[in-house]
Design an enzyme around this catalytic site. Structure first.
Site, PDB file in Angstrom:
ATOM      1  N   HIS A 101       0.886  -1.187   0.000  1.00  0.00           N
ATOM      2  CA  HIS A 101       0.000   0.000   0.000  1.00  0.00           C
ATOM      3  C   HIS A 101       0.915   1.226   0.000  1.00  0.00           C
ATOM      4  O   HIS A 101       1.737   1.389  -0.906  1.00  0.00           O
ATOM      5  CB  HIS A 101      -0.917  -0.107   1.228  1.00  0.00           C
TER       6      HIS A 101
ATOM      7  N   ASP B 138       2.700   5.873  -6.684  1.00  0.00           N
ATOM      8  CA  ASP B 138       3.852   5.814  -5.781  1.00  0.00           C
ATOM      9  C   ASP B 138       5.183   5.771  -6.511  1.00  0.00           C
ATOM     10  O   ASP B 138       6.215   6.105  -5.933  1.00  0.00           O
ATOM     11  CB  ASP B 138       3.742   4.577  -4.875  1.00  0.00           C
TER      12      ASP B 138
ATOM     13  N   HIS C 108      -2.044  -2.183  -9.921  1.00  0.00           N
ATOM     14  CA  HIS C 108      -3.054  -1.570  -9.052  1.00  0.00           C
ATOM     15  C   HIS C 108      -4.252  -2.493  -8.884  1.00  0.00           C
ATOM     16  O   HIS C 108      -4.616  -3.207  -9.819  1.00  0.00           O
ATOM     17  CB  HIS C 108      -3.526  -0.217  -9.624  1.00  0.00           C
TER      18      HIS C 108
ATOM     19  N   LYS D 203       8.323  -8.876  -7.015  1.00  0.00           N
ATOM     20  CA  LYS D 203       7.379  -7.791  -7.310  1.00  0.00           C
ATOM     21  C   LYS D 203       8.145  -6.493  -7.438  1.00  0.00           C
ATOM     22  O   LYS D 203       9.075  -6.229  -6.681  1.00  0.00           O
ATOM     23  CB  LYS D 203       6.349  -7.667  -6.182  1.00  0.00           C
TER      24      LYS D 203
END
Ligand code: COA
Length: 374
Positions: A220, A310, A259, A253
Site C-alpha cells: 500500500h 507511488d 493496481h 514484485k
C-alpha cells in the site's frame, strides 16, 4: 486452503456508498466530490482540497482564509507530545512515529462525543507535519523546534521544518500537488480500515491511527519508499534494464507498479511523473529520473504493467531532498484528509462493518485432556 477464493481481498465488491471520490469509474476516472484529479492537481492547493473533502464544498475566499488560519493555529504541539516524540529513538521508522504521535494526541485531546468532529479532524491534519518534523529534528539533531510557523501552506511548513531552510516556490508547489494526489482514493485498505474502526463508533484518533498502521505496508503506501530503494540500486538506464528483467525472472514484485482497481493506467501517474521530470532538470542526481523511466518501459514491455502514483512520487520526493523513510509519512499527511472525511461519512449513515467468512477448518473435533494428548 491454497486456491484463492473468488473475490479474495474483497476485490470488486461494493462495501458501502461514498460521495467522496470515484476511482477508475468509466468516463469519470479519479474525481474528488466530482472534481477531476487533473484539475485539482493543476489548480487547487492541498488546503482547498482538504476543506472540500471535509466540509463538502470548495471554500470561497473568506472560508479559505479562515480555514488556512485555523490550520496554522493548530500546528503547535503540546509539551507532553513533544516529550514523547523526543523519547522515540532515531532509528524508528517515521511511520511508527506518526502512529504513536496521533495516538498520543488522542490521549491529550480526546475527541469525546462527535459534536466537534470537524475540529478534531482539522487538528489531527494540522498536527501531522509538526509531529513528523519535530521528531525528525529532535532525534537527528537534538533540536527542540517551534512548529507554530506562519507558512501559508502545509507543504511549505513541512519542507522548511524538515530541512531548516526556506524551500523554493517550485518545491512547495510540487509537494502540495503530491498531497492533492494522495488526499483521497475510495475504499483502499487504509481508508476501509478507518471506516471499519469508525463503524464501531470509535474515536477519530483511533480511526486515523489504525489507518496509518494499514498504510505502512509495502503493498500500500510503503510502495513509494520501497520503489526508491530499488531505483537507487541502479546507476544507469542499462543497469536498470538488466536489473529489473532479472528481478522479474526471479518472480520479484516491482514496487510502484500495478493496481488493485485501475487496469490500464493510474491517472495520478502522469501528474506526478511530470513533476519528477521537471524537478530532475535542476537536481544533482537526474539519473534517478532516467532510471525510473527505464524501469517503467521494461515493466510495460515485459509485464504490461503501468506505474502507479507511488512510483514517480519516489523520484519527486527524492528531488525535494526528503529522506526516503519520510516518503510514506507524506502519504499519511495527504490521506488524513480523506480518512477523516470517510470517518465522518461512515458516522453519518452507520452500520457496524462485519462481513461473513467461509469456514475451512475441521468439521468437528473431539476434546482430549491435556495429559492424554500426543
Ligand atoms: N510487479 C510484478 N508483478 C506484479 C506486480 C508488480 N508490481 N503487480 C502485480 N503483478 C502480477 C502479480 O504477480 C500477478 O501475477 P500472477 O497472476 O502471475 O500471480 C498479477 O500481476 C496480478 O497481481 P495481483 O498481486 O494479484 O494484483 P492485486 O490486485 O492483488 O494487487 C497490488 C495489486 C497493487 C497490491 C499489486 O499490483 C502490487 O503488489 N504492486 C506493488 C506494490 C505497490 O506498488 N503498491 C501500491 C499500490 S498504489
Amino acid at each position: 486452503m491454497g486456491k484463492k477464493l473468488e473475490g479474495a481481498g474483497l476485490r470488486g465488491q461494493v462495501a458501502g456508498e461514498t460521495a467522496l471520490s470515484t476511482v477508475g469509474k468509466e468516463g469519470k476516472g479519479l474525481t474528488y466530490r466530482g472534481y477531476a484529479i487533473e484539475d485539482l492537481a493543476e489548480k487547487a492547493t492541498f488546503e482547498e482540497v482538504a476543506y472540500m473533502l471535509l466540509y463538502g464544498k470548495l471554500p470561497n475566499q473568506d472560508e479559505y482564509d479562515s480555514y488556512t488560519s485555523k490550520l496554522r493555529n493548530y500546528r503547535d504541539l503540546p509539551r507532553e507530545l513533544k516529550n514523547v516524540l523526543t523519547a522515540i529513538p532515531k532509528e524508528t521508522h517515521p511511520m511508527d512515529v506518526l502512529r504513536t504521535g496521533t495516538s498520543m494526541l488522542g490521549n491529550l485531546e480526546p475527541e469525546g462525543d462527535f459534536t466537534n468532529q470537524n475540529d478534531t479532524a482539522d487538528r489531527i491534519l494540522a498536527a501531522m507535519p509538526s509531529i513528523m518534523t519535530y521528531w525528525y529534528r529532535a532525534s537527528h539533531f537534538g533540536e527542540d523546534i517551534d512548529t507554530l510557523t506562519d507558512h501559508k501552506t502545509m507543504g511549505g511548513q513541512f519542507l522548511s521544518l524538515l530541512t531548516g531552510s526556506e524551500p523554493s516556490d517550485e518545491h512547495i508547489r510540487a509537494l502540495d500537488t503530491s498531497l492533492v494526489c494522495y488526499a483521497e482514493h475510495g475504499f483502499n485498505a487504509s481508508t476501509f480500515t478507518a471506516r471499519t474502526c469508525a463503524s464501531t463508533l470509535s474515536d477519530m484518533h483511533s480511526c486515523i491511527t489504525a489507518a496509518i498502521g494499514t498504510l505502512r505496508g509495502p503493498l500500500h503506501g510503503g510502495a513509494n519508499e520501497a520503489a526508491m530503494e530499488m531505483i537507487e540500486r541502479f546507476s544507469s538506464r542499462e543497469d536498470a534494464n538488466v536489473g529489473v528483467k532479472n528481478m522479474l525472472a526471479n518472480k520479484e514484485k516491482i514496487m510502484g507498479f500495478g493496481h488493485a482497481v485501475y487496469s490500464d493506467e493510474d491517472p495520478r501517474n502522469k501528474i506526478v511523473k511530470a513533476w519528477a521530470k521537471k524537478l530532475s532538470s535542476s537536481a544533482s542526481n537526474p539519473v534517478i529520473y532516467e532510471v525510473s523511466e527505464e524501469i517503467e518501459k521494461v515493466m510495460s514491455e515485459e509485464k504490461n504493467l503501468f506505474a502507479n502514483t507511488d512510483f514517480y512520487m519516489a523520484s519527486t520526493y527524492n528531488f525535494l531532498g526528503i529522506p526516503t523513510p519520510i516518503f510514506t509519512p507524506l502519504f499519511v499527511i495527504g490521506r488524513t484528509s480523506g480518512w477523516a472525511a470517510n470517518v465522518m461519512e461512515q458516522r453519518a449513515d452507520n452500520r457496524i462493518i462485519r462481513p461473513s467468512e467461509e469456514y475451512i477448518g475441521p468439521e468437528s473435533a473431539t476434546w482430549v485432556d491435556l495429559q492424554d494428548r500426543d
